[in-house]
Design a protein around this motif. Structure first.
Motif, PDB file in Angstrom:
ATOM      1  N   GLU A  50      30.096  19.916  68.138  1.00  0.00           N
ATOM      2  CA  GLU A  50      28.750  20.172  68.657  1.00  0.00           C
ATOM      3  C   GLU A  50      28.570  19.571  70.051  1.00  0.00           C
ATOM      4  OE1 GLU A  50      25.056  21.826  68.813  1.00  0.00           O
ATOM      5  OE2 GLU A  50      26.628  22.156  67.321  1.00  0.00           O
ATOM      6  N   ARG A  51      29.145  18.403  70.271  1.00  0.00           N
ATOM      7  CA  ARG A  51      29.063  17.782  71.594  1.00  0.00           C
ATOM      8  C   ARG A  51      29.946  18.526  72.603  1.00  0.00           C
ATOM      9  NH1 ARG A  51      29.103  11.206  70.401  1.00  0.00           N
ATOM     10  NH2 ARG A  51      26.968  11.116  69.537  1.00  0.00           N
ATOM     11  N   LYS A  52      31.158  18.884  72.145  1.00  0.00           N
ATOM     12  CA  LYS A  52      32.069  19.585  73.047  1.00  0.00           C
ATOM     13  C   LYS A  52      31.553  20.986  73.389  1.00  0.00           C
ATOM     14  CE  LYS A  52      36.325  17.234  71.624  1.00  0.00           C
ATOM     15  NZ  LYS A  52      37.682  17.400  71.035  1.00  0.00           N
ATOM     16  N   ARG A  53      30.757  21.554  72.500  1.00  0.00           N
ATOM     17  CA  ARG A  53      30.229  22.890  72.751  1.00  0.00           C
ATOM     18  C   ARG A  53      29.352  22.929  73.987  1.00  0.00           C
ATOM     19  NH1 ARG A  53      25.742  26.019  71.023  1.00  0.00           N
ATOM     20  NH2 ARG A  53      24.854  24.238  69.927  1.00  0.00           N
ATOM     21  N   HIS A  54      28.662  21.837  74.273  1.00  0.00           N
ATOM     22  CA  HIS A  54      27.796  21.785  75.457  1.00  0.00           C
ATOM     23  C   HIS A  54      28.533  21.198  76.664  1.00  0.00           C
ATOM     24  CE1 HIS A  54      24.069  23.020  73.479  1.00  0.00           C
ATOM     25  NE2 HIS A  54      24.461  22.304  72.432  1.00  0.00           N
ATOM     26  N   ILE A  55      29.109  20.017  76.507  1.00  0.00           N
ATOM     27  CA  ILE A  55      29.750  19.358  77.648  1.00  0.00           C
ATOM     28  C   ILE A  55      31.012  20.108  78.072  1.00  0.00           C
ATOM     29  CG2 ILE A  55      30.839  17.210  78.412  1.00  0.00           C
ATOM     30  CD1 ILE A  55      28.967  15.688  76.610  1.00  0.00           C
ATOM     31  N   GLY A  56      31.734  20.668  77.102  1.00  0.00           N
ATOM     32  CA  GLY A  56      32.942  21.411  77.443  1.00  0.00           C
ATOM     33  C   GLY A  56      32.673  22.709  78.166  1.00  0.00           C
ATOM     34  N   ASN A  57      31.441  23.209  78.107  1.00  0.00           N
ATOM     35  CA  ASN A  57      31.072  24.437  78.808  1.00  0.00           C
ATOM     36  C   ASN A  57      30.261  24.168  80.067  1.00  0.00           C
ATOM     37  OD1 ASN A  57      32.251  26.506  77.165  1.00  0.00           O
ATOM     38  ND2 ASN A  57      30.733  26.017  75.587  1.00  0.00           N
ATOM     39  N   ASP A  58      30.242  22.928  80.508  1.00  0.00           N
ATOM     40  CA  ASP A  58      29.605  22.584  81.783  1.00  0.00           C
ATOM     41  C   ASP A  58      30.662  22.629  82.883  1.00  0.00           C
ATOM     42  OD1 ASP A  58      27.112  22.179  80.655  1.00  0.00           O
ATOM     43  OD2 ASP A  58      27.499  20.060  80.235  1.00  0.00           O
ATOM     44  N   ILE A  59      30.293  23.185  84.022  1.00  0.00           N
ATOM     45  CA  ILE A  59      31.226  23.261  85.145  1.00  0.00           C
ATOM     46  C   ILE A  59      31.518  21.879  85.697  1.00  0.00           C
ATOM     47  CG2 ILE A  59      31.524  24.159  87.494  1.00  0.00           C
ATOM     48  CD1 ILE A  59      29.902  26.578  86.696  1.00  0.00           C
ATOM     49  N   VAL A  60      30.508  21.010  85.675  1.00  0.00           N
ATOM     50  CA  VAL A  60      30.625  19.658  86.230  1.00  0.00           C
ATOM     51  C   VAL A  60      30.323  18.648  85.131  1.00  0.00           C
ATOM     52  CG1 VAL A  60      29.772  18.050  87.961  1.00  0.00           C
ATOM     53  CG2 VAL A  60      29.950  20.480  88.513  1.00  0.00           C
ATOM     54  N   THR A  61      31.137  17.613  85.034  1.00  0.00           N
ATOM     55  CA  THR A  61      30.936  16.559  84.040  1.00  0.00           C
ATOM     56  C   THR A  61      31.087  15.193  84.699  1.00  0.00           C
ATOM     57  OG1 THR A  61      31.706  17.902  82.182  1.00  0.00           O
ATOM     58  CG2 THR A  61      31.799  15.521  81.917  1.00  0.00           C
ATOM     59  N   ILE A  62      30.133  14.305  84.415  1.00  0.00           N
ATOM     60  CA  ILE A  62      30.207  12.917  84.855  1.00  0.00           C
ATOM     61  C   ILE A  62      30.837  12.097  83.737  1.00  0.00           C
ATOM     62  CG2 ILE A  62      28.893  10.908  85.632  1.00  0.00           C
ATOM     63  CD1 ILE A  62      26.675  12.828  86.501  1.00  0.00           C
TER      64      ILE A  62
END
Length: 984
Positions: free
Chosen positions: A276-288
């Motif tokens: 569930e977490r990877k579903r959002h952060i993994g589909n972000d172009i930019v990650t901090i």
């Protein structure tokens, strides 16, 4: 002493500063491999790593210089043209197919929605490859046609001629096409990583973060409750709390940003991968990635994250000892360069400055990622599908025979049309505007545009803002160049020397018509091309002789007093160029029709100025130049630029532009090589700017709307290697410029009514300033231009005071904006000379005394040494080698002046009487080495004794110490720190 400081002129060191840049500031590509705790390789990837500049010459400290390059690139308030200029206003839309049977749409509007209310034509060409935008000046006497606009966009051949679309609903479809450029709102992932965690499963499994992580989240934005949230949600659930109950949200420069924080997304003890977490952060172009631990602990690598969608990682570390943040950027190899570059070292002690830098960097990064093949190909397929579908829907409804409406020009109403037709057209326009305004309101309420598209970005003082240099300048300017802090201008009334706040001085009368000039203070030379046609000549003057005439107020020189200043063989010249980066040799190339005449002047930069001035006064400046050779071309050049080779021995080149091409000519052999061929019917050459990337020559070729960078690789024999390179790039201006100026990191295009500012490294747009009746005057050091300003005739205040509060380029909220010429009664239109200080544009400036020819002399403080006080002005920093050379030579001259030693006791007693002013760290740190302090204290004693000989009153001395900085007699450049030591 002042001549010693002036021996490296502002024009020359700025030329070097503006002509050199490096992509190393934006990181280097590395192969990054991640492994698990047992050392087994998991994944590998190629990323560009930005960790601050590793340049050895970079010796500044973070926070001690002013950053000028932290800007959003391609900001929506400058790029979303259809929403800003078209929607809700009467405009025209056309449909057609090109020679390859690909459909296109053209939108044209006459708008005055800019800071000066100047009417301009804005045009958008919609094609499957993307949108092309140009801005054309409005003329009440000249009507534009669809064909001329498409021709300006390099679209000359059609399979079907463009036909106008009258349906108001077309605005909905065109707005959808513009939205394909990308969202105006952003969602960024925030991943918390504990010290020692090496896999994404471990990082995503952290239930909570540390105290420093919570402070970092608080710095990024506000904590909001998702349930019932009405703003931009970034894909999170705002109804049933399925994606958590809270999140971090902020608005930055009009953009809504939602952060997907790993510790705030739902956590599952049974699911080790935390899907569930990877579903959002993994589909972000930019990650901090916020990583705990010391610098020595294993660092994060992008290959640790299993995601094919995330292209940019920002690694953040917090240091508790000095309360600072360290930043490191990883960009996938295919992502184009984007700014701002990280400082060196990339450490931020100012938290608000760090937040602004990170958000600007991440927004620019996501926009740059959309240009990678992964996203651009998908966008192109979508755009092609939408345009073809819209074309099929619109074509059957269009009339097959063009009526009067199709033949009309770009105007709001139909002149001399039948009454019935006019009423129908007015009704159609009313419905057209009503639907457009409804769409604009709906889009704004939905949050698909920046919060304030018209004014966003003007909340801070920008580096390109100008101030008035000379008010109400009545003369027509032909050309000009800066001389110290003054401006030498060729006008219809003669050659004038202008200084800020002082009356102009006539140097030559109007019989001498100078068409092109260069002021070379380092060589004590003025080079000018005079007259026109067969009478044109190249003249060479001594600056010291010209200045002497000004100081003694002798009779103004005329054309007939310059016979001895004519350079041989230059009769009939129509153009000349000099090398702006000369070190040991000045080269001049003179164009006489299709012949190039190469002339050089050799000089010794290590020779003391005193001896060189004695020699220079003994002989004519023309005699110092020697003819080298003559080169024949196939045609007369329109643009000409000298390019320095890496060795300077048989590899110097001349870039010439004529016909439809740019050629490179070898200075030694005369051989020419095709650099670039232009495939358009009409070519308007603008400039060829020599730039040096990491010491290797390159050229910015500017013509029509295009600016193209070509790198030149020399090889054996000194001949250039002309071949496509991965470093080559090009971009398009929104208007055809008549002049282009480099002021790194910016490149500025000047048109008849605007200044367009982009970044040199990638061509991205930063700002567009509308300036009425704009004329570029000079740009070799500070940038001077002439423009119309609205000055109230009934005001008691001076025009200079009014102009100092406002700028013709930007109407900032904190300044009094200039009104349009027709907005107020009693106004007297005038043309002012404005100045953009280059030190503000490029930042990292140091103060160094520059001798102005119009500087007032200090009469009371006359001493036996003959040293006079001169005003201190600002300029750009020199290179490190130049600073060492100037500082060492200046020290020798200083020590030579101190021929009367002062005892330590006497010096200490006088230091008690005259307290030395302490420098303010906020105004710029003042540090010195031991050798600098010795010279500083010695010269301080010398200066104190000179002041004491004039007045022994302690109060008088104290008042002198508290005087303005411009009255300080001397400033010395520190050898190692490039800082300033005030010498009272």
């Amino acid at each position: 002493l002042m001549k010693g400081f002036s021996s490296s002129s502002v024009s020359e060191d700025l030329g070097c500063r503006r002509g050199e840049f490096s992509r190393k500031h934006y990181g280097s590509v590395e192969l990054l491999i991640s492994s698990d705790a047992d050392g087994a390789i998991q994944r590998a990837g190629r990323f560009r790593v930005e960790n601050g500049s590793s340049d050895e010459n970079t010796d500044y400290t973070p926070g001690t210089w002013h950053r000028t390059d932290v800007h959003l690139e391609n900001p929506e308030y400058h790029t979303r043209w259809y929403f800003k200029y078209f929607l809700g206003k009467v405009h025209q839309n056309y449909i057609g197919t090109d020679a390859e049977k690909n459909p296109f749409f053209l939108s044209v509007v006459l708008s005055d929605q800019n800071n000066q209310r100047i009417p301009q034509y804005h045009s958008i060409l919609w094609r499957k490859t993307g949108t092309q935008k140009i801005c054309l000046p409005y003329s009440p006497t000249k009507t534009l046609s669809v064909k001329s606009i498409l021709s300006a966009m390099s679209l000359d051949k059609f399979e079907k001629s463009p036909r106008e679309i009258f349906h108001p609903e077309i605005q909905k479809d065109l707005l959808v096409l513009e939205e394909q450029e990308g969202s105006v709102n952003f969602k960024f992932g925030v991943l918390y990583a504990k010290d020692g965690q090496l896999t994404d499963d471990e990082m995503f499994s952290n239930e909570t973060g540390s105290e420093s992580f919570q402070r970092f989240l608080h710095l990024l934005g506000d904590t909001i409750t998702l349930k019932g949230w009405a703003g931009y949600r970034g894909g999170l659930d705002t109804r049933n709390d399925t994606t958590g109950t809270c999140s971090i949200y902020t608005i930055f420069q009009g953009h809504e940003i939602m952060f997907h924080v790993s510790t705030m997304l739902p956590y599952s003890r049974e699911n080790k991968q935390q899907v569930e977490r990877k579903r959002h952060i993994g589909n972000d172009i930019v990650t901090i990635v916020f990583q705990e631990g010391e610098e020595s602990s294993p660092a994060f690598k992008p290959s640790m994250i299993r995601s094919h969608f995330t292209h940019i990682f920002a690694l953040v570390r917090y240091n508790k000892q000095n309360d600072s943040y360290r930043l490191k950027i990883f960009s996938e190899e295919s992502v184009p360069l984007f700014g701002p570059p990280l400082p060196s070292p990339p450490v931020f002690t100012n938290h608000q400055e760090f937040r602004d830098f990170v958000l600007v960097k991440l927004i620019n990064g996501e926009k740059a990622t959309l240009e990678t093949p992964t996203f651009s190909q998908k966008r192109q397929r979508t755009l092609d599908m939408l345009i073809r579908s819209l074309y099929q829907d619109m074509m059957p409804d269009l009339p097959k025979v063009n009526n009067m409406l199709n033949r009309r020009s770009f105007s709001d109403v139909l002149p001399e049309s039948p009454k019935l037709t006019r009423k129908k057209e007015e009704a159609r326009q009313a419905e057209f505007v009503r639907l457009g305004q409804a769409l604009k309101l709906k889009t704004t309420v939905k949050g698909d545009t920046t919060t304030n598209l018209a004014t966003t970005g003007f909340c801070k003082k920008e580096p390109w803002e100008s101030h008035t240099f000379c008010s109400n300048f009545p003369h027509e300017v032909v050309c000009a160049d800066s001389w110290g802090q003054s401006l030498l201008v060729s006008t219809d009334a003669g050659i004038l020397l202008i200084d800020d706040g002082q009356p102009s001085v006539q140097v030559f009368d109007k019989t001498l018509q100078i068409k092109q000039m260069h002021v070379l203070e380092v060589l004590d030379l003025l080079i000018a091309r005079t007259d026109k046609g067969k009478d044109s000549r190249l003249l060479v003057f001594r600056l010291s002789a010209v200045q002497k005439d000004i100081e003694t107020k002798q009779i103004t020189r005329s054309k007939y007093d310059c016979r001895e200043n004519k350079m041989e063989r230059t009769k009939g010249c129509h153009l000349y160029a000099i090398n702006t980066h000369h070190g040991s040799e000045l080269r001049i190339v003179v164009a006489i029709r299709n012949k190039l005449l190469l002339v050089t002047k050799k000089y010794n930069p290590h020779q003391s100025l005193t001896s060189s001035s004695v020699l220079s006064s003994a002989e004519s400046p023309v005699e110092e130049f020697q003819y080298i050779r003559e080169i024949c071309l196939s045609d007369a050049p329109v643009v000409m630029t000298l390019v320095d080779g890496p060795t300077g021995d048989s590899d110097n080149m001349i870039c010439v532009a004529y016909r439809h091409q740019f050629d490179l000519v070898n200075e030694s052999t005369g051989e020419s090589y095709r650099l670039h061929h232009i495939e358009t019917n009409k070519v308007n050459f603008v400039a060829a700017i020599d730039v040096y990337e990491d010491g290797e020559p390159g050229l910015l070729l500017c013509y029509n709307y295009v600016c193209q960078y070509r790198k030149v690789y020399p090889f054996s024999g000194g001949s250039p290697l002309i071949q496509p390179s991965a470093y080559d790039f090009h971009f398009s201006w929104n208007q055809v410029p008549y002049a282009v100026v480099c002021a790194f990191p910016y490149i500025l295009a000047f048109t008849t009514d605007s200044i367009e500012i982009r970044l040199v490294v990638n061509g991205n747009l930063v700002h567009t300033a509308v300036v009425p009746e704009l004329q570029l005057v000079a740009s070799r050091s500070d940038i001077y231009f002439k423009a119309t300003a609205a000055v109230s005739g009934s005001s008691d205040s001076s025009s200079k005071e009014m102009s100092s509060k406002s700028s013709p380029q930007t109407s900032a909220t904190y300044e009094k904006s200039e009104c349009p010429l027709s907005s107020l009664e009693g106004e007297v239109p005038c043309r002012n000379l404005y100045k953009i200080p280059l030190s503000r544009l490029v930042g990292r400036s140091i103060e160094r005394p520059l001798k102005s020819p119009l500087a007032p002399k200090v009469v009371p403080a006359t001493t036996s040494s003959g040293i006079a006080s001169l005003p201190v002005t600002q300029s750009l920093s020199l290179s490190r080698m130049e600073i060492k050379e100037i500082a060492s030579r200046t020290r020798k001259e200083l020590l030579g002046l101190l021929d009367e030693p002062i005892s330590k006791t006497e010096s200490a007693q006088k230091q008690k009487k005259v307290p030395r002013r302490q420098s303010d760290p906020k105004q710029g740190a003042v540090r010195s080495t031991s050798s600098d302090r010795i010279i500083s204290s010695s010269f301080e004693s010398y200066s104190e004794r000179r002041h004491l000989s004039t007045s022994s009153d302690p109060d008088t001395l104290a008042n002198r110490e508290e005087s303005s900085p411009s009255s300080c007699p001397f400033q010395l450049i520190s050898l190692y720190d490039e800082d300033i030591i005030d010498l009272k």
